[in-house]
Scaffold this motif. Structure first.
Motif, PDB file in Angstrom:
ATOM      1  N   LEU A   1      -3.795  -1.835   7.854  1.00 20.95           N
ATOM      2  CA  LEU A   1      -2.409  -1.391   7.688  1.00 20.95           C
ATOM      3  C   LEU A   1      -1.480  -2.537   7.275  1.00 20.95           C
ATOM      4  O   LEU A   1      -0.546  -2.338   6.509  1.00 20.95           O
TER       5      LEU A   1
ATOM      6  N   VAL B   1      -1.898  -3.118   3.447  1.00 20.94           N
ATOM      7  CA  VAL B   1      -1.981  -1.975   2.542  1.00 20.94           C
ATOM      8  C   VAL B   1      -0.860  -1.983   1.490  1.00 20.94           C
ATOM      9  O   VAL B   1      -1.060  -1.510   0.372  1.00 20.94           O
ATOM     10  N   ILE B   2       0.286  -2.560   1.805  1.00 22.16           N
ATOM     11  CA  ILE B   2       1.379  -2.619   0.814  1.00 22.16           C
ATOM     12  C   ILE B   2       1.027  -3.541  -0.361  1.00 22.16           C
ATOM     13  O   ILE B   2       1.097  -3.111  -1.508  1.00 22.16           O
TER      14      ILE B   2
ATOM     15  N   PHE C   1      -1.644  -1.907  -2.406  1.00 27.91           N
ATOM     16  CA  PHE C   1      -1.087  -0.838  -3.239  1.00 27.91           C
ATOM     17  C   PHE C   1      -0.540  -1.414  -4.555  1.00 27.91           C
ATOM     18  O   PHE C   1      -0.847  -0.933  -5.648  1.00 27.91           O
ATOM     19  N   ARG C   2       0.238  -2.490  -4.437  1.00 25.36           N
ATOM     20  CA  ARG C   2       0.822  -3.101  -5.633  1.00 25.36           C
ATOM     21  C   ARG C   2      -0.263  -3.669  -6.548  1.00 25.36           C
ATOM     22  O   ARG C   2      -0.256  -3.444  -7.764  1.00 25.36           O
TER      23      ARG C   2
ATOM     24  N   PHE D   1      -3.411  -2.799  -6.701  1.00 27.04           N
ATOM     25  CA  PHE D   1      -4.222  -1.706  -7.250  1.00 27.04           C
ATOM     26  C   PHE D   1      -3.532  -1.053  -8.442  1.00 27.04           C
ATOM     27  O   PHE D   1      -4.183  -0.660  -9.401  1.00 27.04           O
TER      28      PHE D   1
ATOM     29  N   PHE E   1      -7.641   7.668   6.659  1.00 23.58           N
ATOM     30  CA  PHE E   1      -6.512   8.476   6.212  1.00 23.58           C
ATOM     31  C   PHE E   1      -5.453   7.572   5.585  1.00 23.58           C
ATOM     32  O   PHE E   1      -4.979   7.809   4.481  1.00 23.58           O
ATOM     33  N   THR E   2      -5.114   6.493   6.288  1.00 24.12           N
ATOM     34  CA  THR E   2      -3.997   5.636   5.911  1.00 24.12           C
ATOM     35  C   THR E   2      -4.128   5.066   4.500  1.00 24.12           C
ATOM     36  O   THR E   2      -3.208   5.199   3.690  1.00 24.12           O
TER      37      THR E   2
ATOM     38  N   LEU F   1      -3.942   7.757   1.856  1.00 19.87           N
ATOM     39  CA  LEU F   1      -2.590   8.319   1.718  1.00 19.87           C
ATOM     40  C   LEU F   1      -1.765   7.485   0.744  1.00 19.87           C
ATOM     41  O   LEU F   1      -1.009   8.006  -0.071  1.00 19.87           O
ATOM     42  N   ILE F   2      -1.938   6.161   0.821  1.00 16.82           N
ATOM     43  CA  ILE F   2      -1.132   5.259   0.020  1.00 16.82           C
ATOM     44  C   ILE F   2      -1.777   4.977  -1.341  1.00 16.82           C
ATOM     45  O   ILE F   2      -1.075   4.753  -2.316  1.00 16.82           O
TER      46      ILE F   2
END
Lengths: 282, 291
Positions: free
Chosen positions: A124, A127-128, A131-132, A134, A215-216, A219-220
């Motif tokens: 977690l 994950v930010i 995300f960027r 990816f 899930f987490t 989701l992102i």
């Protein structure tokens, strides 16, 4: 061993506690299980029924066939992501476990220790940036992205697990194969890998569970129906409904726990060790 | 053990490269990103803002950062406390050799831990459901008034804590069982021969010997519970009225609902710092790599 007299009332209390918590553990799962086979009206009827009055498979059939509800695709996506995760974790941790077990090199002990350190890094918290990255490197909304992320999230711990497992395998067999003209790499593949199979199975299952239950991250990191796993499909399905259909949610949840429960039943001992991050030997 | 360093490095290369790309690099990125303003719509654009994201954390209203921290502390404290108490009680019961079906119970207790967090969330949502849920039905059998549980701002936090206690008891049970099994049974037997009572045995033998395992459970479980997201998100999504908005949920909303990626990164830093403290304490006291 000396037989010890224990007051019967103490025994009764112990059994009562153990049984009581067994009921607490099983009741919520049982509720999901029976609701899976109930009709929608019975599921929310009053008073609740312990056993389905009109037993039906229609919820399970609707989950798999009705793509407006759910469809088979999310389970397929989860399967691909989880198998990908398992393949990555198995390859990386077998090779690393072998290297750590059979070779001595500078920084080896520090690296081994940092594997356990990395195991405590929560997904977690990264994950930010993932995300960027990816999005920038086009791994966003792909099977590959999620499999790589989960595979290398699992690999530090499973490498440590494999190292300990390979430590218990005799090195002499490889050595005699090498004397007979086998290259060290071939000796590893032909001799050590088959012997390490139970350990590798444990690694595969731990990695599979990491991908299957996630899930987490999904989701992102996913958005399209062709990639998102069943956990996200379930979440969206619940969110899109005005009236929550508990029979369908229960059916999806019930289906989703079957693979992990089966793998737990087969590889119980390794599973338990793995679930605590190796802090104890079960 | 072979002493050819070059070959050893070759074997660990896939792992090291993968971890560098998918764990270490993101960690470096999140530190860097937390000092920038980044919007969800234009991720490549980063504007240096220094410590402004951290300052903004304390200015946010609804929910305030302090309420988020309080809720997180209550969630973690409540969960971990009961995980350890219930886990210890069950581990002690299952450690009695005369108890039949010990393996069966131990495996049964594992079930909540092997299922996914979102599945736990929906299962408990169903149980807590005001009209169809069995918890209100049980209350009605006891002639107690029905509750709206996860929809009630005062009961929502206890509800998600209950679900999370159910999920996490197996974890502490495994660690504490490992602890109890490490105690030499002859110790207990000789104490019994010397006439010690069960309470005395627990207080003078068992507890001192498993104290470090209790500490280990506290540390690892705190670390895990701190970033529980799926169970909370599927049960209450942080509501009602932010009453269950823990750091994990707060981070998700700031970054992906309001599109403040830089601010979200600064919240990630809070999670990361906490995980680091847990990891250091763990390494300092337990050092499992040392054999």
């Amino acid at each position: 061993m000396a037989s010890i007299y224990i007051n019967p009332s103490r025994k009764i209390i112990a059994y009562a506690i153990v049984l009581f918590y067994a009921v607490i553990t099983i009741l919520p799962l049982y509720w999901i299980f029976v609701t899976t086979f109930k009709s929608p009206s019975e599921a929310i009827g009053f008073p609740p029924t312990l056993i389905p009055q009109q037993f039906t498979f229609s919820n399970i059939i609707r989950i798999f066939t009705d793509s407006r509800v759910f469809g088979f695709r999310p389970f397929l996506n989860s399967l691909v992501i989880s198998l990908g995760t398992a393949v990555i974790a198995v390859i990386a941790s077998f090779l690393a476990g072998y290297g750590f077990s059979r070779y001595k090199f500078p920084g080896r002990d520090v690296l081994l220790l940092s594997l356990l350190f990395l195991n405590l890094l929560p997904l977690l918290s990264i994950v930010i940036p993932v995300f960027r990255l990816f999005i920038i490197y086009r791994l966003y909304d792909t099977y590959m992205g999620l499999a790589l992320l989960h595979g290398f999230k699992t690999a530090p711990f499973t490498s440590w697990l494999m190292k300990n497992y390979i430590d218990t395998l005799p090195e002499e067999l490889e050595e005699s194969a090498m004397i007979d003209g086998c290259s060290p790499f071939k000796a590893m593949l032909r001799i050590t890998a088959p012997l390490a199979a139970p350990g590798l199975a444990a690694v595969a299952i731990l990695a599979f569970r990491q991908g299957w239950n996630d899930f987490t991250a999904a989701l992102i990191l996913t958005t399209s129906a062709s990639v998102r796993p069943y956990t996200i499909a379930l979440y969206r399905f619940v969110g899109e409904q005005g009236q929550v259909e508990w029979t369908l949610i229960s059916a999806a949840a019930f289906i989703s726990i079957i693979p992990v429960v089966i793998s737990f039943a087969f590889f119980q001992k390794h599973f338990v060790t793995g679930l605590t991050g190796g802090s104890v030997k079960a | 053990m072979r002493r050819r360093p070059a070959v050893g490095y070759l074997y660990i290369t896939p792992l090291v490269v993968g971890v560098l790309l998918f764990s270490i690099y993101p960690v470096i990125q999140v530190v860097w990103m937390s000092f920038h303003e980044i919007h969800l719509a234009s991720l490549r654009q980063m504007t240096w803002v220094g410590l402004q994201n951290y300052a903004e954390l304390f200015r946010i209203q609804r929910p305030t950062f302090s309420s988020v921290l309080t809720i997180t502390a209550l969630f973690v404290g409540g969960s971990v406390f009961f995980h350890v108490v219930i886990g210890l009680l069950l581990a002690l019961m299952l450690n009695a050799t005369w108890l039949k079906g010990r393996t069966f119970f131990r495996n049964l207790y594992m079930l909540p831990w092997i299922t996914s967090g979102i599945m736990v969330g929906y299962t408990w949502s169903f149980l807590f459901e005001p009209r169809a849920g069995i918890l209100n039905y049980m209350l009605s059998l006891l002639s107690l008034p029905a509750q709206s549980w996860t929809a009630d701002p005062t009961l929502a936090l206890p509800s998600i804590i209950i679900a999370n206690i159910w999920r996490g008891v197996p974890y502490s049970l495994i660690i504490l069982t490992g602890g109890l099994q490490s105690i030499n049974p002859e110790l207990n037997e000789s104490a019994i021969v010397d006439g010690a009572s069960t309470t005395q045995i627990f207080r003078l033998i068992t507890f001192p010997l498993i104290k470090s395992f209790i500490l280990l459970t506290l540390i690892l479980d705190t670390g895990l519970t701190f970033h529980v997201f799926d169970t909370i998100f599927s049960m209450t999504a942080g509501g009602p009225m932010h009453s269950t908005e823990t750091l994990a949920v707060f981070m998700y909303y700031q970054a992906f609902k309001y599109g403040k990626i830089g601010l979200g990164s600064s919240i990630s830093m809070v999670l990361l710092t906490f995980a680091l403290i847990i990891a250091i304490v763990y390494m300092r006291f337990f050092r499992p790599g040392r054999e």
